[in-house]
Design a protein around this motif. Structure first.
Motif, short mmCIF file in Angstrom:
data_model
loop_
_atom_site.label_atom_id
_atom_site.label_comp_id
_atom_site.label_asym_id
_atom_site.label_seq_id
_atom_site.Cartn_x
_atom_site.Cartn_y
_atom_site.Cartn_z
N PRO A 219 -0.78 1.33 22.48
CA PRO A 219 -0.95 0.38 21.92
C PRO A 219 -2.16 0.56 20.97
N LEU A 220 -1.91 -0.07 19.93
CA LEU A 220 -3.05 0.86 18.69
C LEU A 220 -3.56 -0.78 17.67
N ASN A 221 -4.68 -0.75 16.80
CA ASN A 221 -4.81 -2.16 16.63
C ASN A 221 -4.42 -2.10 15.23
N VAL A 222 -5.01 -2.90 13.82
CA VAL A 222 -3.80 -2.46 12.74
C VAL A 222 -4.54 -1.67 11.89
N ALA A 223 -6.79 -1.53 11.83
CA ALA A 223 -7.01 -0.47 11.40
C ALA A 223 -6.39 0.88 11.99
N GLN A 224 -6.67 0.98 13.19
CA GLN A 224 -5.67 2.41 13.70
C GLN A 224 -4.52 2.63 12.94
N VAL A 225 -3.51 1.69 12.63
CA VAL A 225 -2.36 1.93 12.60
C VAL A 225 -2.11 1.84 11.25
N THR A 226 -3.37 1.48 10.62
CA THR A 226 -2.98 1.98 8.82
C THR A 226 -3.25 2.93 9.24
N MET A 227 -4.47 4.04 9.75
CA MET A 227 -5.17 4.78 9.51
C MET A 227 -4.65 6.25 9.81
N GLN A 228 -3.16 5.55 10.41
CA GLN A 228 -2.21 7.29 11.46
C GLN A 228 -1.05 6.64 9.89
N LEU A 229 -0.80 5.86 9.74
CA LEU A 229 0.06 5.57 8.15
C LEU A 229 -0.12 6.83 7.18
N ARG A 230 -1.63 6.36 6.81
CA ARG A 230 -2.47 7.02 6.13
C ARG A 230 -2.12 8.79 5.88
N ASP A 231 -2.83 8.87 7.31
CA ASP A 231 -2.64 10.22 7.61
C ASP A 231 -1.29 10.89 8.20
N GLY A 232 0.02 9.56 7.98
CA GLY A 232 0.89 10.14 8.38
C GLY A 232 0.78 11.16 9.62
N THR A 233 -0.09 10.93 10.73
CA THR A 233 0.24 11.30 12.25
C THR A 233 1.68 10.29 12.90
N ILE A 234 1.94 8.66 12.32
CA ILE A 234 2.78 7.89 13.14
C ILE A 234 3.50 7.56 12.02
N ALA A 235 4.53 7.01 13.12
CA ALA A 235 6.01 6.89 12.70
C ALA A 235 6.08 5.56 13.53
N ILE A 236 6.87 4.74 12.76
CA ILE A 236 6.99 3.45 13.22
C ILE A 236 8.69 3.26 12.95
N GLN B 63 1.03 -1.22 0.03
CA GLN B 63 0.24 0.09 -0.27
C GLN B 63 1.34 1.35 -0.23
N GLY B 64 2.04 1.00 0.12
CA GLY B 64 3.74 2.22 0.20
C GLY B 64 3.12 2.73 1.31
N LEU B 65 2.59 2.12 2.31
CA LEU B 65 2.42 3.63 3.39
C LEU B 65 3.98 2.84 4.67
N LEU B 66 4.90 1.90 4.62
CA LEU B 66 6.02 1.24 4.88
C LEU B 66 7.22 1.64 3.86
N CYS B 67 7.82 3.30 3.81
CA CYS B 67 7.99 3.65 2.31
C CYS B 67 9.58 3.80 2.75
N ARG B 68 9.34 4.73 4.10
CA ARG B 68 10.93 5.58 5.03
C ARG B 68 11.55 3.86 4.71
N PRO B 69 12.76 4.07 4.94
CA PRO B 69 14.03 3.04 4.92
C PRO B 69 13.66 2.64 6.84
N ASP B 70 14.03 4.04 7.47
CA ASP B 70 13.83 3.50 8.86
C ASP B 70 12.37 2.92 9.45
N MET B 71 11.46 3.04 8.45
CA MET B 71 10.57 2.46 8.56
C MET B 71 10.47 1.17 9.06
N GLN B 72 10.61 -0.06 10.49
CA GLN B 72 10.53 -1.51 10.89
C GLN B 72 9.15 -1.51 12.04
N ILE B 73 8.62 -2.90 11.25
CA ILE B 73 7.83 -3.46 12.71
C ILE B 73 8.66 -4.38 13.33
#
Length: 196
Positions: A179-196, A16-26
């Motif tokens: 802690p967030l669930n998958v839907a909340q993390v996805t929404m925040q990744l789309r909005d750019g309000t979370i960094a992983i 989905q292009g939501l983990l596009c920065r090289p420093d974003m990790q799970i």
């Protein structure tokens, strides 16, 4: 199951292009029982291939107690996991009994400073010298060994400021998010309000 679910979710976020920065990790916690299992690295490799994932986005967190001298089986597993291209992270660093020579030899890319040290950064300046000294030492040692440093359990602006002054690489804790669930993390990744 947790490992497969996390890898598959990471693959979905990558597509989905939501983990596009090289420093974003799970980061996925791995138990000592898993590391002691001779087929664990093979299972991780199969899960990665099945999901067609970019492994730079994955970190496996191990406990410091796994880094025991002369544990060849563990060392072989860590080497195999490192060769897959994912980051190996030592969780709760500073609370275990690892040998510094083992830490130097293991393919570790990241140290996570235990939150007990971080909590002490909130006390008055004259009372927190030992915590500050330990955090400073861990950051310095990690840098000298070419490792990234993550501060766990950051809950206050004072802790954030101290860690920022020490140039800690990454910071995590309730100051940023519960802690967030998958839907909340996805929404925040789309909005750019979370960094992983």
């Amino acid at each position: 199951w947790v490992m497969h679910a996390a890898i598959n979710q990471t693959a979905a976020w990558q597509k989905q292009g939501l983990l596009c920065r090289p420093d974003m990790q799970i980061a996925i916690n791995v138990s000592s029982r898993q590391i002691q299992n001779n087929s664990f690295a093979t299972q991780v490799e199969q899960a990665i291939k099945s999901a067609a994932i970019n492994t730079r986005c994955l970190a496996l967190e191990i406990t410091e107690s796994l880094l025991l001298p002369n544990d060849k089986r563990c060392h072989v597993q860590l080497q195999r996991l490192s060769q897959l291209g994912l980051t190996l992270s030592v969780d709760d660093f500073g609370t275990g009994y690892s040998s510094l020579s083992v830490l130097q030899q293991a393919p570790i890319g990241q140290l996570k400073i235990d939150r007990r040290f971080i909590m002490g950064l909130d006390t008055a300046k004259n009372e927190r010298t030992s915590e500050l000294a330990l955090v400073r030492m861990i950051i310095s040692m990690a840098r000298e060994l070419g490792m990234q440093v993550v501060a766990e359990g950051v809950e206050t602006h004072q802790q954030l400021q101290e860690l920022s002054d020490l140039k800690c690489d990454l910071i995590q804790g309730f100051l940023f998010s519960r802690p967030l669930n998958v839907a909340q993390v996805t929404m925040q990744l789309r909005d750019g309000t979370i960094a992983i």
